[in-house]
Write a protein that holds these residues in place. Sequence first.
Motif, PDB file in Angstrom:
ATOM      1  N   GLY A  73      52.460 -13.965 -23.728  1.00  0.00           N
ATOM      2  CA  GLY A  73      51.550 -13.094 -24.012  1.00  0.00           C
ATOM      3  C   GLY A  73      50.320 -13.817 -24.813  1.00  0.00           C
ATOM      4  O   GLY A  73      50.613 -14.746 -25.488  1.00  0.00           O
ATOM      5  N   GLY A  74      49.106 -13.243 -24.545  1.00  0.00           N
ATOM      6  CA  GLY A  74      47.911 -13.839 -25.348  1.00  0.00           C
ATOM      7  C   GLY A  74      47.730 -13.188 -26.852  1.00  0.00           C
ATOM      8  O   GLY A  74      48.331 -12.336 -27.185  1.00  0.00           O
ATOM      9  N   LEU A  75      46.633 -13.924 -27.357  1.00  0.00           N
ATOM     10  CA  LEU A  75      46.289 -13.316 -28.884  1.00  0.00           C
ATOM     11  C   LEU A  75      45.041 -12.075 -28.754  1.00  0.00           C
ATOM     12  O   LEU A  75      43.781 -12.564 -29.025  1.00  0.00           O
ATOM     13  CB  LEU A  75      45.830 -14.413 -29.618  1.00  0.00           C
ATOM     14  CG  LEU A  75      46.997 -15.711 -29.704  1.00  0.00           C
ATOM     15  CD1 LEU A  75      46.495 -16.829 -30.718  1.00  0.00           C
ATOM     16  CD2 LEU A  75      48.239 -15.125 -30.402  1.00  0.00           C
ATOM     17  N   THR A 125      42.217 -10.947 -22.861  1.00  0.00           N
ATOM     18  CA  THR A 125      42.798 -12.184 -22.969  1.00  0.00           C
ATOM     19  C   THR A 125      41.718 -13.101 -22.484  1.00  0.00           C
ATOM     20  O   THR A 125      41.773 -14.171 -23.268  1.00  0.00           O
ATOM     21  CB  THR A 125      43.973 -12.390 -21.923  1.00  0.00           C
ATOM     22  OG1 THR A 125      44.937 -11.257 -22.367  1.00  0.00           O
ATOM     23  CG2 THR A 125      44.520 -13.653 -22.031  1.00  0.00           C
ATOM     24  N   ARG A 126      40.590 -12.833 -21.923  1.00  0.00           N
ATOM     25  CA  ARG A 126      39.525 -13.670 -21.645  1.00  0.00           C
ATOM     26  C   ARG A 126      38.655 -14.076 -22.907  1.00  0.00           C
ATOM     27  O   ARG A 126      37.920 -14.882 -22.905  1.00  0.00           O
ATOM     28  CB  ARG A 126      38.712 -13.302 -20.262  1.00  0.00           C
ATOM     29  CG  ARG A 126      39.607 -13.442 -19.141  1.00  0.00           C
ATOM     30  CD  ARG A 126      38.539 -13.454 -18.135  1.00  0.00           C
ATOM     31  NE  ARG A 126      38.930 -13.482 -16.661  1.00  0.00           N
ATOM     32  CZ  ARG A 126      39.481 -12.360 -16.059  1.00  0.00           C
ATOM     33  NH1 ARG A 126      39.108 -11.324 -16.027  1.00  0.00           N
ATOM     34  NH2 ARG A 126      40.123 -12.667 -14.631  1.00  0.00           N
ATOM     35  N   HIS A 127      38.808 -13.231 -23.775  1.00  0.00           N
ATOM     36  CA  HIS A 127      38.087 -13.092 -24.987  1.00  0.00           C
ATOM     37  C   HIS A 127      39.053 -12.742 -26.309  1.00  0.00           C
ATOM     38  O   HIS A 127      38.933 -11.952 -26.816  1.00  0.00           O
ATOM     39  CB  HIS A 127      36.943 -12.089 -25.092  1.00  0.00           C
ATOM     40  CG  HIS A 127      35.999 -12.233 -23.892  1.00  0.00           C
ATOM     41  ND1 HIS A 127      36.186 -11.539 -22.605  1.00  0.00           N
ATOM     42  CD2 HIS A 127      34.796 -12.857 -23.869  1.00  0.00           C
ATOM     43  CE1 HIS A 127      35.218 -11.778 -21.848  1.00  0.00           C
ATOM     44  NE2 HIS A 127      34.166 -12.792 -22.567  1.00  0.00           N
ATOM     45  N   PRO A 128      39.787 -13.971 -26.474  1.00  0.00           N
ATOM     46  CA  PRO A 128      40.887 -13.645 -27.438  1.00  0.00           C
ATOM     47  C   PRO A 128      40.283 -13.832 -28.837  1.00  0.00           C
ATOM     48  O   PRO A 128      39.404 -14.225 -29.062  1.00  0.00           O
ATOM     49  CB  PRO A 128      41.990 -14.756 -27.291  1.00  0.00           C
ATOM     50  CG  PRO A 128      41.070 -15.864 -26.472  1.00  0.00           C
ATOM     51  CD  PRO A 128      39.790 -15.073 -25.990  1.00  0.00           C
ATOM     52  N   ARG A 129      41.272 -13.257 -29.920  1.00  0.00           N
ATOM     53  CA  ARG A 129      41.243 -13.403 -31.255  1.00  0.00           C
ATOM     54  C   ARG A 129      40.813 -14.818 -31.539  1.00  0.00           C
ATOM     55  O   ARG A 129      40.037 -15.250 -32.494  1.00  0.00           O
ATOM     56  CB  ARG A 129      42.097 -12.773 -31.980  1.00  0.00           C
ATOM     57  CG  ARG A 129      42.263 -11.066 -31.770  1.00  0.00           C
ATOM     58  CD  ARG A 129      43.179 -10.331 -32.263  1.00  0.00           C
ATOM     59  NE  ARG A 129      43.606 -10.667 -33.844  1.00  0.00           N
ATOM     60  CZ  ARG A 129      44.839 -10.296 -34.335  1.00  0.00           C
ATOM     61  NH1 ARG A 129      45.683  -9.675 -33.495  1.00  0.00           N
ATOM     62  NH2 ARG A 129      45.038 -10.619 -35.506  1.00  0.00           N
ATOM     63  N   LEU A 176      49.966 -18.316 -38.018  1.00  0.00           N
ATOM     64  CA  LEU A 176      48.708 -19.121 -37.611  1.00  0.00           C
ATOM     65  C   LEU A 176      47.850 -19.129 -38.423  1.00  0.00           C
ATOM     66  O   LEU A 176      46.813 -20.078 -38.180  1.00  0.00           O
ATOM     67  CB  LEU A 176      48.382 -18.804 -36.075  1.00  0.00           C
ATOM     68  CG  LEU A 176      47.544 -19.625 -35.160  1.00  0.00           C
ATOM     69  CD1 LEU A 176      48.575 -20.692 -34.782  1.00  0.00           C
ATOM     70  CD2 LEU A 176      47.330 -18.932 -33.793  1.00  0.00           C
ATOM     71  N   SER A 177      47.758 -18.160 -39.243  1.00  0.00           N
ATOM     72  CA  SER A 177      46.324 -18.085 -40.018  1.00  0.00           C
ATOM     73  C   SER A 177      46.922 -18.536 -41.667  1.00  0.00           C
ATOM     74  O   SER A 177      46.133 -18.393 -42.520  1.00  0.00           O
ATOM     75  CB  SER A 177      45.815 -16.827 -40.185  1.00  0.00           C
ATOM     76  OG  SER A 177      45.352 -16.371 -39.044  1.00  0.00           O
TER      77      SER A 177
END
Length: 352
Positions: free
Chosen positions: A73-75, A94-98, A201-202
């Motif tokens: 899965g994507g972010l 998904t093409r414009h993920p966080r 990740l942050s």
Amino acid sequence: MRILAINPGMLSLKIGIFEDEKLVTHSTINHPYDELCKYPNIMDEFDYRKEALLKELEKMGVSLDFDVVVGRGGLVKPMEGGVYELNDKVIEDTRHPRINHACNLGPLLANSLAKEIGCRAFTVDPGVVDELDDIARVTGMPELPHQTIWHALNQREIAKRYCRENGLKYNEQTLIVCHMGSGISFALHHKGRAIECSDALSGDGPFSPSRAGQLPSSQLVKLCYSGKYTLDEMLRKMNGHSGLVAYLGTSDLMEVERRIDNGDKEAEFYLRAMCYQTARYLGSLAPVVNGKVDAVLLTGALCRCPYVRDWVKERIEYLAPVHIYPGEDELTALANNAYRALIGEEEIKEYK
């Protein structure tokens, strides 16, 4: 059921071919760093990665007659955990993920291949799974609520595996699960939901082989405004150039182990410090459920290191029995969840 599982990494692409829940064959495509540097960002790598995937399947002699293609899965926006059928909405998001990360290629590759094959396309437990209780979102600064980006896929599969092996039901257990790899994430799985977990990740949680983890906020703000680093340099420093690599010059745990075995006290000290921090954060989850924890599960590549697994275990086993699952097998997690969804044992959810 024939299942193709796809797990893209920053410099690699792992693929697995499954029949029902049995792994038939697998392969890892290693992408040359210099080749990927030709692309401005990860999304621009799509055509290159897809061509490499198709060539690898051809080389393996794999026919493209799958019942489902399932991708990591994507972010995208926060969602509850589970199996999701890929639709136009999730592909667009998904093409414009966080956050820009290789995992975002997982749904795009799965969706594209499935359309060509004429089969279904799923994703499972992306890193943005968010099942937090509202009280867990409060941080002390309204502009910065607690968010989650974690190893949801591997963590939840390990939790379910532990329950299956012990004749337990996942939705009846309270488990602390920690994934230890290049990043370290942890979560409290309470009756089928991850009600508290980290934003690995942050910069949440302990430092890891290459990430800084949680830092003293005032000192961090001063460093950001010191003029020494640009925004991009600071972000790369925190996520890629911190942790063990900043202290020891390497993020390779095998190298750190060799140093310790050869009597390097500095290497031992900083590896112990990472384990100390990890155990401390795991222990901080217990008060959420008044200390009533059924088990602690440790997983990820770092669990192959005896120093890591032993040092973390000795500090946390007072809380509950500790079970260790070295490594990660996200391809199996993807495929098994897809299979259970196809036969009706898992709900197939819709991303909205």
